[in-house]
Design a protein around this motif. Structure first.
Motif, PDB file in Angstrom:
ATOM      1  N   PHE A 244       1.284  -1.567   0.020  1.00 35.57           N
ATOM      2  CA  PHE A 244      -0.033  -0.002   0.271  1.00 35.57           C
ATOM      3  C   PHE A 244       0.521   0.689   0.089  1.00 35.57           C
ATOM      4  CE2 PHE A 244      -0.221  -1.413   4.324  1.00 35.57           C
ATOM      5  CZ  PHE A 244       0.918  -0.526   4.971  1.00 35.57           C
ATOM      6  N   GLN A 245       0.351   2.499  -0.100  1.00 35.04           N
ATOM      7  CA  GLN A 245       0.929   3.908  -0.531  1.00 35.04           C
ATOM      8  C   GLN A 245      -0.367   4.489   0.246  1.00 35.04           C
ATOM      9  OE1 GLN A 245       3.874   4.873  -1.947  1.00 35.04           O
ATOM     10  NE2 GLN A 245       3.940   2.156  -1.925  1.00 35.04           N
ATOM     11  N   LEU A 246       0.163   5.009   1.516  1.00 31.33           N
ATOM     12  CA  LEU A 246      -0.501   5.947   2.491  1.00 31.33           C
ATOM     13  C   LEU A 246       0.036   7.135   2.661  1.00 31.33           C
ATOM     14  CD1 LEU A 246      -2.311   2.692   4.527  1.00 31.33           C
ATOM     15  CD2 LEU A 246      -3.172   4.768   2.766  1.00 31.33           C
ATOM     16  N   ASN A 247      -0.846   7.822   3.561  1.00 35.22           N
ATOM     17  CA  ASN A 247       0.634   9.497   3.740  1.00 35.22           C
ATOM     18  C   ASN A 247       0.329   9.612   5.044  1.00 35.22           C
ATOM     19  OD1 ASN A 247      -0.834   9.979   0.674  1.00 35.22           O
ATOM     20  ND2 ASN A 247       0.718  12.274   0.951  1.00 35.22           N
ATOM     21  N   LYS A 248       1.186   9.718   5.790  1.00 32.62           N
ATOM     22  CA  LYS A 248       1.936   9.952   6.687  1.00 32.62           C
ATOM     23  C   LYS A 248       1.663  11.781   7.272  1.00 32.62           C
ATOM     24  CE  LYS A 248       5.072   8.631  10.242  1.00 32.62           C
ATOM     25  NZ  LYS A 248       5.966   7.310  11.093  1.00 32.62           N
ATOM     26  N   SER A 249       1.761  11.927   5.771  1.00 33.40           N
ATOM     27  CA  SER A 249       1.240  13.476   5.893  1.00 33.40           C
ATOM     28  C   SER A 249       1.456  14.170   4.703  1.00 33.40           C
ATOM     29  CB  SER A 249       2.709  14.808   6.212  1.00 33.40           C
ATOM     30  OG  SER A 249       3.744  14.638   5.354  1.00 33.40           O
ATOM     31  N   LEU A 250       0.943  15.522   3.842  1.00 29.28           N
ATOM     32  CA  LEU A 250       0.454  15.558   2.848  1.00 29.28           C
ATOM     33  C   LEU A 250       1.856  15.774   2.310  1.00 29.28           C
ATOM     34  CD1 LEU A 250      -1.180  19.052   2.519  1.00 29.28           C
ATOM     35  CD2 LEU A 250      -2.035  16.367   2.460  1.00 29.28           C
ATOM     36  N   VAL A 251       2.939  15.263   2.346  1.00 28.82           N
ATOM     37  CA  VAL A 251       4.492  14.887   1.216  1.00 28.82           C
ATOM     38  C   VAL A 251       4.811  13.583   1.898  1.00 28.82           C
ATOM     39  CG1 VAL A 251       5.123  16.745   0.740  1.00 28.82           C
ATOM     40  CG2 VAL A 251       5.525  16.170   2.782  1.00 28.82           C
ATOM     41  N   ASP A 252       4.765  12.936   3.544  1.00 33.20           N
ATOM     42  CA  ASP A 252       5.419  11.488   3.442  1.00 33.20           C
ATOM     43  C   ASP A 252       4.384  10.512   3.145  1.00 33.20           C
ATOM     44  OD1 ASP A 252       8.285  13.411   4.347  1.00 33.20           O
ATOM     45  OD2 ASP A 252       6.302  13.461   6.310  1.00 33.20           O
ATOM     46  N   VAL A 253       4.394   9.417   2.427  1.00 35.37           N
ATOM     47  CA  VAL A 253       4.632   8.203   2.359  1.00 35.37           C
ATOM     48  C   VAL A 253       4.817   7.242   2.950  1.00 35.37           C
ATOM     49  CG1 VAL A 253       3.447   6.655   0.190  1.00 35.37           C
ATOM     50  CG2 VAL A 253       3.533   9.880   0.020  1.00 35.37           C
ATOM     51  N   VAL A 254       3.668   5.757   3.389  1.00 30.29           N
ATOM     52  CA  VAL A 254       4.780   5.264   4.067  1.00 30.29           C
ATOM     53  C   VAL A 254       3.961   3.801   3.237  1.00 30.29           C
ATOM     54  CG1 VAL A 254       5.391   6.340   5.690  1.00 30.29           C
ATOM     55  CG2 VAL A 254       3.344   4.739   5.489  1.00 30.29           C
ATOM     56  N   SER A 255       4.920   2.400   2.983  1.00 28.06           N
ATOM     57  CA  SER A 255       4.479   1.471   2.486  1.00 28.06           C
ATOM     58  C   SER A 255       4.125   0.523   3.151  1.00 28.06           C
ATOM     59  CB  SER A 255       5.300   1.189   1.155  1.00 28.06           C
ATOM     60  OG  SER A 255       6.627   0.557   1.452  1.00 28.06           O
ATOM     61  N   LEU A 256       3.675  -0.835   2.884  1.00 26.64           N
ATOM     62  CA  LEU A 256       4.008  -1.460   4.046  1.00 26.64           C
ATOM     63  C   LEU A 256       5.568  -1.849   4.322  1.00 26.64           C
ATOM     64  CD1 LEU A 256       2.146  -4.510   4.894  1.00 26.64           C
ATOM     65  CD2 LEU A 256       2.854  -5.833   3.361  1.00 26.64           C
ATOM     66  N   LYS A 257       5.979  -2.183   2.986  1.00 26.14           N
ATOM     67  CA  LYS A 257       8.064  -2.495   3.928  1.00 26.14           C
ATOM     68  C   LYS A 257       8.520  -1.804   4.908  1.00 26.14           C
ATOM     69  CE  LYS A 257       9.431   0.134   0.244  1.00 26.14           C
ATOM     70  NZ  LYS A 257       8.988   1.085  -1.131  1.00 26.14           N
ATOM     71  N   ASP A 258       8.012  -0.635   5.003  1.00 21.66           N
ATOM     72  CA  ASP A 258       8.186   0.573   6.329  1.00 21.66           C
ATOM     73  C   ASP A 258       8.180  -0.042   6.939  1.00 21.66           C
ATOM     74  OD1 ASP A 258       9.182   3.230   5.107  1.00 21.66           O
ATOM     75  OD2 ASP A 258       7.322   3.390   4.014  1.00 21.66           O
ATOM     76  N   PHE A 259       6.690  -1.384   7.481  1.00 20.12           N
ATOM     77  CA  PHE A 259       7.019  -1.942   8.584  1.00 20.12           C
ATOM     78  C   PHE A 259       7.229  -3.237   8.765  1.00 20.12           C
ATOM     79  CE2 PHE A 259       3.777   1.499   8.363  1.00 20.12           C
ATOM     80  CZ  PHE A 259       4.050   2.248   8.772  1.00 20.12           C
ATOM     81  N   ALA A 260       8.226  -4.243   7.932  1.00 18.13           N
ATOM     82  CA  ALA A 260       8.963  -5.195   7.619  1.00 18.13           C
ATOM     83  C   ALA A 260       9.828  -5.615   9.287  1.00 18.13           C
ATOM     84  CB  ALA A 260      10.102  -4.778   6.450  1.00 18.13           C
ATOM     85  N   GLY A 261       9.318  -7.015   8.879  1.00 16.02           N
ATOM     86  CA  GLY A 261      10.028  -7.336  10.419  1.00 16.02           C
ATOM     87  C   GLY A 261       9.017  -7.609  11.461  1.00 16.02           C
ATOM     88  N   LYS A 262       8.372  -6.806  11.324  1.00 19.08           N
ATOM     89  CA  LYS A 262       6.924  -6.402  12.502  1.00 19.08           C
ATOM     90  C   LYS A 262       5.283  -7.042  12.285  1.00 19.08           C
ATOM     91  CE  LYS A 262       9.049  -2.317  14.834  1.00 19.08           C
ATOM     92  NZ  LYS A 262       8.586  -1.456  15.633  1.00 19.08           N
ATOM     93  N   ALA A 263       4.961  -7.596  13.010  1.00 25.95           N
ATOM     94  CA  ALA A 263       3.310  -8.566  13.124  1.00 25.95           C
ATOM     95  C   ALA A 263       2.396  -6.626  12.670  1.00 25.95           C
ATOM     96  CB  ALA A 263       3.592  -8.520  14.688  1.00 25.95           C
ATOM     97  N   LYS A 264       2.122  -6.637  12.163  1.00 27.32           N
ATOM     98  CA  LYS A 264       1.318  -5.294  12.091  1.00 27.32           C
ATOM     99  C   LYS A 264      -0.815  -5.942  12.272  1.00 27.32           C
ATOM    100  CE  LYS A 264       3.461  -6.300   8.750  1.00 27.32           C
ATOM    101  NZ  LYS A 264       4.311  -6.584   8.886  1.00 27.32           N
TER     102      LYS A 264
END
Length: 172
Positions: A32-52
């Motif tokens: 996924f591509q989700l906005n943390k702010s208007l410009v900062d985007v996170v994806s699933l890989k930003d939480f790699a190695g963790k349970a979500k």
């Protein structure tokens, strides 16, 4: 064009249409591509190695969504650093940040699906008629395999907190 699913969800008893696939336990979690702010985007890989634990809410400014997010924020302390708790809504990132400040929510990461509803569509929770994401819980393991899914059949009801928490605790 996204798959349309009817007869699976309502808003105050009125039928609504969900767009996207019906994800199940054992499926690989879509990126996924989700906005943390208007410009900062996170994806699933930003939480790699963790349970979500992904808590999906229609709008943070409604009673059930507020209570759901506060509950997972309270539970976060019991889950440890190997669990990422994400709340996804289509609220603008500024509204999410304002709400977090007012509510004192600091252990849950709020992410916005406002730009193109790509999370809602990939996870099968985008409400066609409202362009909001349906209330749902997804628990995903460190290898990005879905271990628990609850997509509520009625938008105004609470999810099963105990089952969701048990699913994530089983991963840590």
């Amino acid at each position: 064009m996204a798959q349309e699913r009817t007869g699976v969800a309502t808003l105050k008893g009125n039928p609504i249409t969900l767009l996207g696939p019906e994800l199940k336990q054992g499926d690989q979690a879509p990126d996924f591509q989700l906005n943390k702010s208007l410009v900062d985007v996170v994806s699933l890989k930003d939480f790699a190695g963790k349970a979500k634990l992904i808590s999906v809410v229609p709008s943070i400014d409604t009673g059930v969504c507020d209570a759901q997010t506060r509950r997972f924020n309270e539970e976060a302390a019991n889950l440890g650093d190997n669990v990422a708790i994400l709340t996804v809504s289509v609220d603008l990132p500024m509204a999410q940040a304002r709400w977090c400040g007012a509510a004192g929510v600091d252990k849950v990461t709020l992410l916005s699906d406002y730009k193109d509803n790509s999370f809602g569509e990939a996870y099968g929770v985008l409400i066609k008629e409202l362009r909001l994401d349906m209330r749902a819980i997804f628990v995903i393991d460190a290898n990005d395999t879905i271990q628990y899914v609850e997509v509520l059949s009625e938008m105004t009801e609470h999810p099963n907190y105990e089952q969701a928490l048990a699913a994530v605790k089983a991963l840590v």
